[in-house]
Design a protein around this motif. Sequence first.
Motif, PDB file in Angstrom:
ATOM      1  N   VAL A   1       0.678  -1.191   0.084  1.00 14.13           N
ATOM      2  CA  VAL A   1      -0.059  -0.148   0.006  1.00 14.13           C
ATOM      3  C   VAL A   1       0.648   1.170   0.099  1.00 14.13           C
ATOM      4  O   VAL A   1       0.567   2.240  -0.714  1.00 14.13           O
ATOM      5  CB  VAL A   1      -0.870   0.108   1.058  1.00 14.13           C
ATOM      6  CG1 VAL A   1      -1.554   1.443   1.234  1.00 14.13           C
ATOM      7  CG2 VAL A   1      -1.937  -0.941   1.348  1.00 14.13           C
ATOM      8  N   LYS A   2       1.883   1.103   0.800  1.00 10.92           N
ATOM      9  CA  LYS A   2       2.845   2.420   1.062  1.00 10.92           C
ATOM     10  C   LYS A   2       3.814   2.517  -0.538  1.00 10.92           C
ATOM     11  O   LYS A   2       3.998   3.575  -0.669  1.00 10.92           O
ATOM     12  CB  LYS A   2       3.868   2.103   1.995  1.00 10.92           C
ATOM     13  CG  LYS A   2       4.927   3.267   2.290  1.00 10.92           C
ATOM     14  CD  LYS A   2       5.560   2.927   3.650  1.00 10.92           C
ATOM     15  CE  LYS A   2       6.544   4.141   3.996  1.00 10.92           C
ATOM     16  NZ  LYS A   2       7.594   4.620   2.721  1.00 10.92           N
ATOM     17  N   THR A   3       3.808   1.452  -1.060  1.00 10.62           N
ATOM     18  CA  THR A   3       4.350   1.615  -2.469  1.00 10.62           C
ATOM     19  C   THR A   3       3.539   2.518  -3.320  1.00 10.62           C
ATOM     20  O   THR A   3       4.068   3.241  -4.016  1.00 10.62           O
ATOM     21  CB  THR A   3       4.712   0.148  -3.002  1.00 10.62           C
ATOM     22  OG1 THR A   3       5.496  -0.686  -2.278  1.00 10.62           O
ATOM     23  CG2 THR A   3       5.206   0.440  -4.519  1.00 10.62           C
ATOM     24  N   PHE A   4       2.390   2.313  -3.435  1.00  9.93           N
ATOM     25  CA  PHE A   4       1.547   2.970  -4.300  1.00  9.93           C
ATOM     26  C   PHE A   4       1.342   4.497  -3.670  1.00  9.93           C
ATOM     27  O   PHE A   4       1.543   5.395  -4.458  1.00  9.93           O
ATOM     28  CB  PHE A   4       0.092   2.443  -4.396  1.00  9.93           C
ATOM     29  CG  PHE A   4      -0.774   3.380  -4.905  1.00  9.93           C
ATOM     30  CD1 PHE A   4      -0.655   3.867  -6.258  1.00  9.93           C
ATOM     31  CD2 PHE A   4      -1.802   3.900  -4.303  1.00  9.93           C
ATOM     32  CE1 PHE A   4      -1.604   4.680  -6.890  1.00  9.93           C
ATOM     33  CE2 PHE A   4      -2.778   4.918  -4.822  1.00  9.93           C
ATOM     34  CZ  PHE A   4      -2.455   5.054  -6.222  1.00  9.93           C
ATOM     35  N   THR A   5       1.231   4.476  -2.349  1.00  7.92           N
ATOM     36  CA  THR A   5       0.818   5.874  -2.037  1.00  7.92           C
ATOM     37  C   THR A   5       2.052   6.990  -1.952  1.00  7.92           C
ATOM     38  O   THR A   5       1.836   8.054  -2.283  1.00  7.92           O
ATOM     39  CB  THR A   5       0.293   5.857  -0.234  1.00  7.92           C
ATOM     40  OG1 THR A   5       1.213   5.125   0.314  1.00  7.92           O
ATOM     41  CG2 THR A   5      -0.961   5.164  -0.225  1.00  7.92           C
ATOM     42  N   ASP A   6       3.451   6.370  -1.828  1.00 10.13           N
ATOM     43  CA  ASP A   6       4.492   6.967  -1.926  1.00 10.13           C
ATOM     44  C   ASP A   6       4.649   7.528  -3.430  1.00 10.13           C
ATOM     45  O   ASP A   6       4.959   8.745  -3.652  1.00 10.13           O
ATOM     46  CB  ASP A   6       5.718   6.277  -1.680  1.00 10.13           C
ATOM     47  CG  ASP A   6       5.893   5.971  -0.215  1.00 10.13           C
ATOM     48  OD1 ASP A   6       5.228   6.576   0.623  1.00 10.13           O
ATOM     49  OD2 ASP A   6       6.952   5.086   0.153  1.00 10.13           O
ATOM     50  N   PHE A   7       4.278   6.663  -4.281  1.00  8.09           N
ATOM     51  CA  PHE A   7       4.425   6.950  -5.780  1.00  8.09           C
ATOM     52  C   PHE A   7       3.379   8.018  -6.268  1.00  8.09           C
ATOM     53  O   PHE A   7       3.583   9.226  -6.685  1.00  8.09           O
ATOM     54  CB  PHE A   7       4.074   5.437  -6.579  1.00  8.09           C
ATOM     55  CG  PHE A   7       3.691   5.869  -8.095  1.00  8.09           C
ATOM     56  CD1 PHE A   7       4.359   6.656  -8.907  1.00  8.09           C
ATOM     57  CD2 PHE A   7       2.473   5.244  -8.416  1.00  8.09           C
ATOM     58  CE1 PHE A   7       3.941   6.736 -10.393  1.00  8.09           C
ATOM     59  CE2 PHE A   7       2.042   5.478  -9.893  1.00  8.09           C
ATOM     60  CZ  PHE A   7       2.999   6.044 -10.783  1.00  8.09           C
ATOM     61  N   TRP A   8       2.100   7.854  -5.623  1.00  8.16           N
ATOM     62  CA  TRP A   8       1.003   8.798  -5.881  1.00  8.16           C
ATOM     63  C   TRP A   8       1.338  10.210  -5.366  1.00  8.16           C
ATOM     64  O   TRP A   8       1.050  11.264  -5.953  1.00  8.16           O
ATOM     65  CB  TRP A   8      -0.413   8.253  -5.691  1.00  8.16           C
ATOM     66  CG  TRP A   8      -1.338   8.698  -6.609  1.00  8.16           C
ATOM     67  CD1 TRP A   8      -2.607   9.025  -6.336  1.00  8.16           C
ATOM     68  CD2 TRP A   8      -1.494   8.128  -8.217  1.00  8.16           C
ATOM     69  NE1 TRP A   8      -3.250   9.435  -7.300  1.00  8.16           N
ATOM     70  CE2 TRP A   8      -2.745   8.761  -8.518  1.00  8.16           C
ATOM     71  CE3 TRP A   8      -0.445   7.796  -9.076  1.00  8.16           C
ATOM     72  CZ2 TRP A   8      -2.980   8.775  -9.968  1.00  8.16           C
ATOM     73  CZ3 TRP A   8      -0.868   7.684 -10.358  1.00  8.16           C
ATOM     74  CH2 TRP A   8      -2.004   8.089 -10.647  1.00  8.16           C
ATOM     75  N   GLN A   9       1.916  10.089  -4.081  1.00  6.22           N
ATOM     76  CA  GLN A   9       2.145  11.341  -3.354  1.00  6.22           C
ATOM     77  C   GLN A   9       3.010  12.310  -4.221  1.00  6.22           C
ATOM     78  O   GLN A   9       3.096  13.423  -4.063  1.00  6.22           O
ATOM     79  CB  GLN A   9       2.587  10.954  -2.069  1.00  6.22           C
ATOM     80  CG  GLN A   9       2.673  12.160  -1.231  1.00  6.22           C
ATOM     81  CD  GLN A   9       1.322  12.981  -0.658  1.00  6.22           C
ATOM     82  OE1 GLN A   9       0.596  12.413  -0.226  1.00  6.22           O
ATOM     83  NE2 GLN A   9       1.112  14.194  -0.939  1.00  6.22           N
ATOM     84  N   LYS A  10       4.157  11.575  -4.767  1.00  5.85           N
ATOM     85  CA  LYS A  10       5.090  12.236  -5.399  1.00  5.85           C
ATOM     86  C   LYS A  10       4.468  13.182  -6.591  1.00  5.85           C
ATOM     87  O   LYS A  10       4.701  14.238  -6.859  1.00  5.85           O
ATOM     88  CB  LYS A  10       6.198  11.283  -5.971  1.00  5.85           C
ATOM     89  CG  LYS A  10       7.385  12.033  -6.819  1.00  5.85           C
ATOM     90  CD  LYS A  10       8.395  10.996  -6.975  1.00  5.85           C
ATOM     91  CE  LYS A  10       8.430   9.859  -7.700  1.00  5.85           C
ATOM     92  NZ  LYS A  10       9.639   9.119  -7.885  1.00  5.85           N
TER      93      LYS A  10
END
Length: 447
Positions: A232-241
């Motif tokens: 989940v963090k993998t996606f949220t980190d990507f999208w947050q960027k």
Amino acid sequence: MKFTNAKKAIALTGAVAMLASLAACGSDNASDQPAQEKDAKEITVWAWEPTLTQVAKDFTKKTGIKVNLKNVGTNTKEYTQLDNAIEAGSGAPDVAQVEYYAIPQYAIKGNLLDITDKTSGYEDFYTPGPWASVQFSGKVYGLPMDSGPMAFFYNKEVFDKAGVDAEQIKTWDQYYEAAKKIHALGDNYYITSDTGDAGFFDSMTWLAGATPFKTSSDGSEVTINLTGDEKVKTFTDFWQKLLDEGLLDTKTTGWSEDWFKGMGDGTIASLFTGAWMPANLANSAPAGAGKWRVTQMPTADGSATNSENGGSSLAILKSSTKADAAYQFIEYANHGDGVATRVAGGAFPADKASMEADSFKNATTVKNSDGEDVDYFGGQKYNEVLAQAAENVSSDYQFLPFEVKARTIFGDYVGKSYTGDQKLSDGIAAWQKALQDYGKDQGFTVK
């Protein structure tokens, strides 16, 4: 709901015992059904899928049974009306379009008719994902309409102008680099839009390999681990960027007139969405015709995996007094002659024969609502790409047994993450807490 085998469906069975309020909802015994009207000549169907309009007309012509087809709203809007009618004890339709993620929730509550005895051998007709998705606790509660493997739809004209070959985007890092080049074309150009959508969030975390939701084999325990799941963090980190750098359009609401206008003029240059999208593009963003293409989804690590976004069934309400006529309709629409009508109208198939047919794979035009063939994808055999996307769908993601509620409240907690007022991770943490509290209120032991 996207169950991929019987074990995943059985995992939620015990939830029936956990919801005290379900005692009055009835069971699957035939004796619990209301008295049935013999030789019914009219049924009511709630659905928003446009290809059903022609199917309903053809069914009436063939059988003499009138179909009162009503669009009372898409997904959660329909479910709200459905819940109200069920609670009131009157006003519910005979048949409703129910998305796969919502099947378990309505099956648990005893609201859907068990049609297992009518569907022996149907597993050979449908592709595995959709067929598993209409089952709960080993019983069948609807017939699959379509499926929604994710795909990367893009405006080739805009990508070419930005010097980006979308076919070479295999990873999320490469997508991020492309997003910067698209936005460099002008302040109003974005690689895509997102104002906060729970279904999209589920699909993208599924694509990342996340498994934040689990239910124990006896149904008594539900695990909700959004903040502790590294994927989940993998996606949220990507999208947050992308959010931090202003590379996403966070103002244009999905499915609005402005959203489709952006696809038509290229200011929204691509979409991550389900394989059912071509007809929507042809009908609602006609200015993009000939400019768009489709390719496989980029992933965090470049692997050839995929997830799903959407997909629906037609299910019969347990309260129906016209169950026989209702079954005739869903059989015609999703297992009989109506299948070809719907696929020809742009629906993405849930059955094996349609998916494998040369006429489907070799299609280069999309039929719009006026029956016209539109060369939307510049001569590309787009269904060939989408069929491959369906084959790549992974099988280990579970939705919550109260997924309808989860999606309804997503924006309440995560919406501010798209306006810059909080980090995406903070919104997800707040959503998680709300889901845990709701699960406990419903009688689950929540971890």
